[in-house]
Design a protein around this motif. Sequence first.
Motif, PDB file in Angstrom:
ATOM      1  N   CYS A  55      46.345 -37.713  51.063  1.00 17.62           N
ATOM      2  CA  CYS A  55      47.624 -38.186  51.618  1.00 17.62           C
ATOM      3  C   CYS A  55      48.669 -38.418  50.532  1.00 17.62           C
ATOM      4  N   ASP A  56      48.258 -38.928  49.370  1.00 22.17           N
ATOM      5  CA  ASP A  56      49.208 -39.178  48.277  1.00 22.17           C
ATOM      6  C   ASP A  56      49.740 -37.857  47.721  1.00 22.17           C
ATOM      7  N   TYR A  57      48.862 -36.881  47.549  1.00 25.16           N
ATOM      8  CA  TYR A  57      49.269 -35.574  47.034  1.00 25.16           C
ATOM      9  C   TYR A  57      50.236 -34.888  48.003  1.00 25.16           C
ATOM     10  N   GLN A  58      50.051 -35.116  49.296  1.00 23.34           N
ATOM     11  CA  GLN A  58      50.869 -34.456  50.311  1.00 23.34           C
ATOM     12  C   GLN A  58      52.323 -34.921  50.304  1.00 23.34           C
ATOM     13  N   ARG A  59      52.622 -35.996  49.594  1.00 26.97           N
ATOM     14  CA  ARG A  59      54.005 -36.487  49.558  1.00 26.97           C
ATOM     15  C   ARG A  59      54.937 -35.563  48.783  1.00 26.97           C
ATOM     16  N   ASN A  60      54.370 -34.651  48.012  1.00 21.64           N
ATOM     17  CA  ASN A  60      55.173 -33.713  47.234  1.00 21.64           C
ATOM     18  C   ASN A  60      55.004 -32.304  47.815  1.00 21.64           C
ATOM     19  N   LEU A 116      53.964 -29.987  56.223  1.00 22.63           N
ATOM     20  CA  LEU A 116      53.730 -30.421  54.856  1.00 22.63           C
ATOM     21  C   LEU A 116      54.351 -29.446  53.847  1.00 22.63           C
TER      22      LEU A 116
END
Length: 219
Positions: free
Chosen positions: A23-28, A213
Motif C-alpha cells: 500500500c505504501d509503494y502504491q502511493r507513487n 494505480l
Amino acid sequence: MEIINLNNHYSVVNNYMAELRDCDYQRNPLLFRNNVRRIGQMMAYEISKRLDYKENEVTTPLGNAKCQLCSDRLVLATVLRAGLPMHEGMLSVFDKAECAFASAYRVYEDEAHTKVGIHVEYLAAPQLDNKVLIIADPMLATGGSMDLAYQALLSHGTPKHIHLASVIAAQEGIDHISETFPNDKTTVWCGAIDPCLNAQKYIVPGLGDAGDLCFGEKL
C-alpha cells in the motif's frame, strides 16, 4: 494449456510483485507503473524462449558470425487502459512486434457492484493468421475481459499460438480461460495466482485496481 506461475520460481520478479502489492509503494504511480513495465519485460524474455528460431549469419568488422534469429511474427495486444505499462515493457523486448489494442472494461450491473459485465468498445489490430499473439492484461480476475478481447481479435484472423500475460491472476480467471481458449495452443504467464475474488470481483489479496494505480481514478 500450460500455466506458468512465476511466483513459484526464484527471480527478481518476486521483488517487483511484493512492491506492487504494498500500500505504501502504491502511493507513487510512477514507481507502480515502472514495476508493471519491468514485469512485462521479464515475461517477454521468458516468452521469447518458447518462440521458433532459425540460423542466420551476420557480418562483423572481423568476419561472419552465426546467430539464431526469431522466425515467428509477433502481435502484441493490450487490454486498455491498465495494460499500457505492461505493453510498453514487452514492446521494449519484442521491438519488431506489431501491436493491437482492445478496450475491454467492467460495467457494474447493480448498485451493490456485485454483478459485473464486460464491454468491448474499441479494437485496432493487424492481420493475425499464423502469427504468435501475446495479450497483456495486468489483472486476470474473472477472465471476462481477456476472453472478450480475444474473441474480438479473432475477427482479424487465427493466431498460430497465444500467450496470455498477467501480473496477477485469480484462480477463477484461470479456470475461465481454460474453458474458453484453445488448450492446445495457449500458454498463460502470471506473476502470481491468488485464491479468490471478492463480491466486487476484485482479486484477493491482489493489489487493488491496476488501472487506477497506474493512471488515477476514473469516474
